[in-house]
Design a protein around this motif. Sequence first.
Motif, PDB file in Angstrom:
ATOM      1  N   GLN A 111      19.506  -9.579  22.819  1.00  0.00           N
ATOM      2  CA  GLN A 111      19.696 -10.773  23.628  1.00  0.00           C
ATOM      3  C   GLN A 111      21.081 -10.764  24.252  1.00  0.00           C
ATOM      4  N   GLY A 112      21.172 -11.385  25.401  1.00  0.00           N
ATOM      5  CA  GLY A 112      22.457 -11.541  26.066  1.00  0.00           C
ATOM      6  C   GLY A 112      22.583 -12.965  26.559  1.00  0.00           C
ATOM      7  N   GLN A 113      23.779 -13.513  26.437  1.00  0.00           N
ATOM      8  CA  GLN A 113      24.009 -14.871  26.921  1.00  0.00           C
ATOM      9  C   GLN A 113      24.651 -14.816  28.297  1.00  0.00           C
ATOM     10  N   VAL A 114      24.103 -15.600  29.229  1.00  0.00           N
ATOM     11  CA  VAL A 114      24.623 -15.622  30.594  1.00  0.00           C
ATOM     12  C   VAL A 114      25.980 -16.317  30.600  1.00  0.00           C
ATOM     13  N   VAL A 115      27.011 -15.588  31.063  1.00  0.00           N
ATOM     14  CA  VAL A 115      28.371 -16.120  31.124  1.00  0.00           C
ATOM     15  C   VAL A 115      28.611 -16.757  32.492  1.00  0.00           C
ATOM     16  N   SER A 116      28.177 -16.067  33.550  1.00  0.00           N
ATOM     17  CA  SER A 116      28.309 -16.633  34.895  1.00  0.00           C
ATOM     18  C   SER A 116      27.350 -15.933  35.845  1.00  0.00           C
ATOM     19  N   VAL A 117      27.092 -16.588  36.964  1.00  0.00           N
ATOM     20  CA  VAL A 117      26.257 -16.018  38.013  1.00  0.00           C
ATOM     21  C   VAL A 117      27.144 -15.935  39.247  1.00  0.00           C
ATOM     22  N   VAL A 118      27.348 -14.709  39.738  1.00  0.00           N
ATOM     23  CA  VAL A 118      28.196 -14.513  40.905  1.00  0.00           C
ATOM     24  C   VAL A 118      27.335 -14.041  42.072  1.00  0.00           C
ATOM     25  N   GLU A 119      27.983 -13.712  43.166  1.00  0.00           N
ATOM     26  CA  GLU A 119      27.271 -13.434  44.415  1.00  0.00           C
ATOM     27  C   GLU A 119      26.085 -12.487  44.255  1.00  0.00           C
ATOM     28  N   ASP A 120      26.319 -11.312  43.667  1.00  0.00           N
ATOM     29  CA  ASP A 120      25.229 -10.339  43.614  1.00  0.00           C
ATOM     30  C   ASP A 120      24.819  -9.938  42.201  1.00  0.00           C
ATOM     31  N   SER A 121      25.381 -10.603  41.183  1.00  0.00           N
ATOM     32  CA  SER A 121      24.995 -10.219  39.820  1.00  0.00           C
ATOM     33  C   SER A 121      25.086 -11.391  38.847  1.00  0.00           C
ATOM     34  N   VAL A 122      24.447 -11.156  37.708  1.00  0.00           N
ATOM     35  CA  VAL A 122      24.473 -12.106  36.606  1.00  0.00           C
ATOM     36  C   VAL A 122      25.309 -11.450  35.511  1.00  0.00           C
ATOM     37  N   ILE A 123      26.352 -12.133  35.051  1.00  0.00           N
ATOM     38  CA  ILE A 123      27.244 -11.564  34.037  1.00  0.00           C
ATOM     39  C   ILE A 123      26.766 -12.042  32.666  1.00  0.00           C
ATOM     40  N   VAL A 124      26.494 -11.068  31.796  1.00  0.00           N
ATOM     41  CA  VAL A 124      25.866 -11.336  30.511  1.00  0.00           C
ATOM     42  C   VAL A 124      26.734 -10.794  29.377  1.00  0.00           C
ATOM     43  N   ASP A 125      26.892 -11.615  28.322  1.00  0.00           N
ATOM     44  CA  ASP A 125      27.631 -11.212  27.122  1.00  0.00           C
ATOM     45  C   ASP A 125      26.625 -10.742  26.082  1.00  0.00           C
ATOM     46  N   LEU A 126      26.697  -9.467  25.719  1.00  0.00           N
ATOM     47  CA  LEU A 126      25.750  -8.878  24.768  1.00  0.00           C
ATOM     48  C   LEU A 126      26.237  -8.934  23.326  1.00  0.00           C
ATOM     49  N   ASN A 127      27.420  -9.501  23.090  1.00  0.00           N
ATOM     50  CA  ASN A 127      27.905  -9.652  21.723  1.00  0.00           C
ATOM     51  C   ASN A 127      26.991 -10.609  20.964  1.00  0.00           C
ATOM     52  N   HIS A 128      26.867 -10.399  19.662  1.00  0.00           N
ATOM     53  CA  HIS A 128      26.163 -11.365  18.824  1.00  0.00           C
ATOM     54  C   HIS A 128      26.912 -12.685  18.932  1.00  0.00           C
ATOM     55  N   PRO A 129      26.202 -13.835  18.954  1.00  0.00           N
ATOM     56  CA  PRO A 129      26.900 -15.125  19.088  1.00  0.00           C
ATOM     57  C   PRO A 129      27.997 -15.346  18.040  1.00  0.00           C
ATOM     58  N   MET A 130      27.882 -14.690  16.882  1.00  0.00           N
ATOM     59  CA  MET A 130      28.884 -14.875  15.828  1.00  0.00           C
ATOM     60  C   MET A 130      29.811 -13.667  15.685  1.00  0.00           C
ATOM     61  N   ALA A 131      29.829 -12.807  16.699  1.00  0.00           N
ATOM     62  CA  ALA A 131      30.754 -11.657  16.670  1.00  0.00           C
ATOM     63  C   ALA A 131      32.184 -12.169  16.638  1.00  0.00           C
ATOM     64  N   GLY A 132      33.030 -11.467  15.883  1.00  0.00           N
ATOM     65  CA  GLY A 132      34.445 -11.820  15.824  1.00  0.00           C
ATOM     66  C   GLY A 132      34.748 -12.988  14.906  1.00  0.00           C
ATOM     67  N   GLN A 133      33.743 -13.487  14.192  1.00  0.00           N
ATOM     68  CA  GLN A 133      33.972 -14.653  13.345  1.00  0.00           C
ATOM     69  C   GLN A 133      33.803 -14.314  11.870  1.00  0.00           C
ATOM     70  N   GLU A 134      34.677 -14.907  11.062  1.00  0.00           N
ATOM     71  CA  GLU A 134      34.521 -14.836   9.611  1.00  0.00           C
ATOM     72  C   GLU A 134      33.441 -15.844   9.234  1.00  0.00           C
ATOM     73  N   LEU A 135      32.505 -15.427   8.402  1.00  0.00           N
ATOM     74  CA  LEU A 135      31.414 -16.302   7.978  1.00  0.00           C
ATOM     75  C   LEU A 135      31.656 -16.772   6.547  1.00  0.00           C
ATOM     76  N   HIS A 136      31.519 -18.074   6.315  1.00  0.00           N
ATOM     77  CA  HIS A 136      31.725 -18.654   4.989  1.00  0.00           C
ATOM     78  C   HIS A 136      30.390 -19.232   4.517  1.00  0.00           C
ATOM     79  N   PHE A 137      29.826 -18.616   3.483  1.00  0.00           N
ATOM     80  CA  PHE A 137      28.540 -19.045   2.932  1.00  0.00           C
ATOM     81  C   PHE A 137      28.747 -19.808   1.633  1.00  0.00           C
ATOM     82  N   LYS A 138      28.088 -20.973   1.517  1.00  0.00           N
ATOM     83  CA  LYS A 138      28.043 -21.724   0.260  1.00  0.00           C
ATOM     84  C   LYS A 138      26.594 -22.057   0.009  1.00  0.00           C
TER      85      LYS A 138
END
Length: 166
Positions: A111-138
């Motif tokens: 999956q990719g999240q749409v970051v912006s739509v510009v003149e000739d392309s759609v810019i998509v972020d393919l990182n996992h939504p929780m990439a770069g985050q420390e996860l704390h489970f309880k």
Amino acid sequence: MKIEPQHVVSLTYDLYVNQQDGTEALVESATQEQPLTFLYGAGQMLPKFEEHLSTLSTGDNFDFKLSAEDAYGEYNDEAVTNLPKEMFDGTDMPEVGSVLPLQDNQGNRFQGQVVSVVEDSVIVDLNHPMAGQELHFKGGIINVRPANPEELSHGHAHGPDGHHDH
């Protein structure tokens, strides 16, 4: 019962991530009524998540953190890509923030999240939504039971009591 490979584990959890202001925010939960149920050791869960549960038994509680590296990886700026607008001919242009189901040349789905739509392309972020985050489970372990032969052959649990939930 102690958690072991080829056992079905049902558990509750609250997942917290750090906010910009330094506080933790609850982003996901599994409750007594709708627990997370999975076949332990089958590769469905993050390896470090399972490692933290490896010494637990039914009735035990847990509270641990996974670094971004041990969870969904560090945020990768190179995973933001441009898709040509022609890909969306005949369909509505995706909106910023929407999540697109995509497939690569090998047939892998992601999956990719749409970051912006510009003149000739759609810019998509393919990182996992929780990439770069420390996860704390309880949470807590509700139930542990041996997997039945059908679950073992399918490689996943069929609900808390071993039956399909259909």
